[in-house]
Scaffold this motif. Structure first.
Motif, short mmCIF file in Angstrom:
data_model
loop_
_atom_site.label_atom_id
_atom_site.label_comp_id
_atom_site.label_asym_id
_atom_site.label_seq_id
_atom_site.Cartn_x
_atom_site.Cartn_y
_atom_site.Cartn_z
N ASN A 123 -83.10 13.87 -60.81
CA ASN A 123 -82.88 12.42 -60.17
C ASN A 123 -84.36 11.38 -60.35
OD1 ASN A 123 -82.21 11.33 -57.90
ND2 ASN A 123 -84.65 12.06 -56.32
N LEU A 124 -84.13 11.90 -62.05
CA LEU A 124 -84.86 11.78 -63.07
C LEU A 124 -84.67 10.01 -62.97
CD1 LEU A 124 -87.80 12.48 -64.55
CD2 LEU A 124 -85.74 11.62 -66.80
N GLU A 125 -83.72 9.38 -63.51
CA GLU A 125 -83.56 8.05 -63.47
C GLU A 125 -83.67 6.81 -62.27
OE1 GLU A 125 -79.26 6.66 -64.32
OE2 GLU A 125 -79.11 8.41 -65.70
N THR A 126 -83.25 7.84 -60.66
CA THR A 126 -83.69 7.09 -59.63
C THR A 126 -85.09 6.86 -59.38
OG1 THR A 126 -82.17 7.74 -58.34
CG2 THR A 126 -83.31 7.08 -57.07
N VAL A 127 -86.22 8.02 -60.19
CA VAL A 127 -86.87 7.55 -59.60
C VAL A 127 -87.86 6.73 -60.66
CG1 VAL A 127 -90.30 9.54 -60.96
CG2 VAL A 127 -87.77 10.33 -59.59
N CYS A 128 -86.97 6.42 -61.44
CA CYS A 128 -87.60 5.38 -63.55
C CYS A 128 -87.74 4.55 -61.83
CB CYS A 128 -87.32 5.84 -64.93
SG CYS A 128 -87.62 4.53 -65.72
N LYS A 129 -86.61 4.02 -61.87
CA LYS A 129 -85.68 3.02 -61.21
C LYS A 129 -87.13 2.21 -60.28
CE LYS A 129 -82.33 1.68 -59.22
NZ LYS A 129 -81.43 2.89 -58.07
N GLU A 130 -86.74 3.38 -59.21
CA GLU A 130 -87.61 2.39 -58.32
C GLU A 130 -89.15 2.44 -58.02
OE1 GLU A 130 -84.97 5.55 -54.80
OE2 GLU A 130 -87.24 6.45 -55.40
N CYS A 131 -89.56 3.29 -59.66
CA CYS A 131 -91.02 3.02 -59.72
C CYS A 131 -91.11 1.60 -61.07
CB CYS A 131 -91.61 4.06 -60.74
SG CYS A 131 -93.07 4.03 -61.34
N LYS A 132 -89.96 1.50 -61.83
CA LYS A 132 -90.19 -0.13 -61.99
C LYS A 132 -90.28 -0.72 -60.32
CE LYS A 132 -89.22 1.26 -66.72
NZ LYS A 132 -88.19 1.41 -67.66
#
Ligand code: TRP
Length: 334
Positions: free
Chosen positions: A255-264
């Motif tokens: 789920n890494l991409e989602t984690v990154c996007k949501e964090c940003k």
């Protein structure tokens, strides 16, 4: 099949830094290579000579850790350094081929001496003969088994270079006998600690151990350093400076991409992000914990693996020793 020789010091349990930096890789390598894994208790004693109980206990702990992550005794030969006296014997002969100044210039040794001075002060613990000479002993570890490849992290490269020098010198004086090993660099540089330190280490107090129970891991995740600029739940943050993100990536969260996007975008709070990491770590550690339980409940199986591995390793070391003694002309009555 090429021979791989690697070693690890028994000074405590494996943590994620060991796993992702080295030992996890050994699990893959054992399918492709004739793999020897040395539990380097003699080397551990070079700086733990006054703590024999720790080294003794760690031999079994570490072996169980290695078996739990998937080191397979059918594929890898696991053995105990002190039970192969030929290694100590080779160390004595090799020590003639190394100057003291060369050892003092070895970058790995230099860094370790510096760390010791920082810990104990200039006048504190002084450097022992055994400690200064451990690269020589490590050369014996590798060459006793005709190791062709040595999987190491970057910090170990100077030790391997020192080994190669010893091999060349030995062969040039006594004739072609030993094999010059090559480094097999692990893909990952060193693994960061949960506090954001460049290195995860037991003595740094920033490690997650494979043997940690679920509660301990949860607490450690909760204490991980995040982007200090993020204060409110919907503040935008930078995952590159966040240890929670770092470990999501390390353990391969799909789920890494989602984690990154949501964090940003400020769409994910740090607590929720930590909870997700706790779950992912639980899934990652589950099979390892199950295997550990099995081996902890069957200590005689662990003992047998070590005994059998040491027996097999011993045969190989004896062969090398014989050639070494012949070529050094210390084979008097043969
Ligand atoms: N020096 C290595 C470490 O501290 C352990 C080790 C001992 C080793 N003998 C070895 C590594 C031989 C590679 C090859 O982690």
């Amino acid at each position: 099949m090429k021979t791989i020789l690697t070693g690890i010091r028994p000074t405590g349990h494996l943590h994620l830094g060991h796993y992702f930096g080295a030992t996890g890789n050994w699990v893959k390598l054992q399918d492709e290579f004739d793999t020897y894994i040395e539990i380097a208790d003699v080397q551990a004693l070079t700086d733990n000579f006054n703590n024999p109980d720790k080294v003794n206990k760690s031999v079994k702990d570490l072996t169980i850790d290695l078996l739990s992550i998937g080191i397979d005794p059918e594929k890898s030969t696991l053995f105990i350094q002190s039970m192969i006296p030929e290694i100590a014997e080779l160390t004595v002969y090799y020590s003639n081929l190394v100057t003291i100044s060369r050892l003092e210039r070895n970058p790995t040794v230099k860094t370790e001496i510096k760390q010791k001075k920082e810990l104990f002060g200039e006048k504190g613990e002084s450097i022992t003969y055994g400690f200064l000479g451990y690269p020589v002993s490590q050369a014996a570890d590798i060459t006793a088994f005709k190791g062709e490849l040595v999987p190491v992290g970057e910090d170990q490269l100077p030790l391997l270079e020192q080994c190669r020098e010893i091999v060349r010198k030995f062969n040039s004086i006594y004739g072609e006998t030993l094999l010059e090993p090559e480094a097999y660099l692990s893909k990952f540089p060193r693994i960061k600690g949960i506090d954001g330190n460049e290195k995860m280490g037991k003595s740094l107090g920033n490690a997650i151990f494979l043997a940690d129970d679920e509660d301990t891991v949860k607490k450690k995740v909760m204490s991980m350093v995040t982007d200090t600029n993020k204060i409110k739940i919907d503040d935008k943050a930078n995952p590159d400076v966040c240890m929670v993100y770092y470990y999501h990536e390390l353990i391969g969260n799909p789920n890494l991409e989602t984690v990154c996007k949501e964090c940003k975008n400020g769409e994910r709070g740090c607590v929720a992000c930590k909870r997700e990491l706790q779950e992912k770590l639980r899934d990652f550690l589950k099979p390892i914990r199950e295997k550990r339980e099995y081996y902890e409940n069957n200590p005689e199986i662990v003992d047998n693996i070590l005994k059998e591995g040491t027996k097999k390793a011993s045969i190989k070391a004896k062969e090398t020793m014989k050639e070494v003694k012949n070529n050094m002309k210390i084979n008097y009555f043969e």
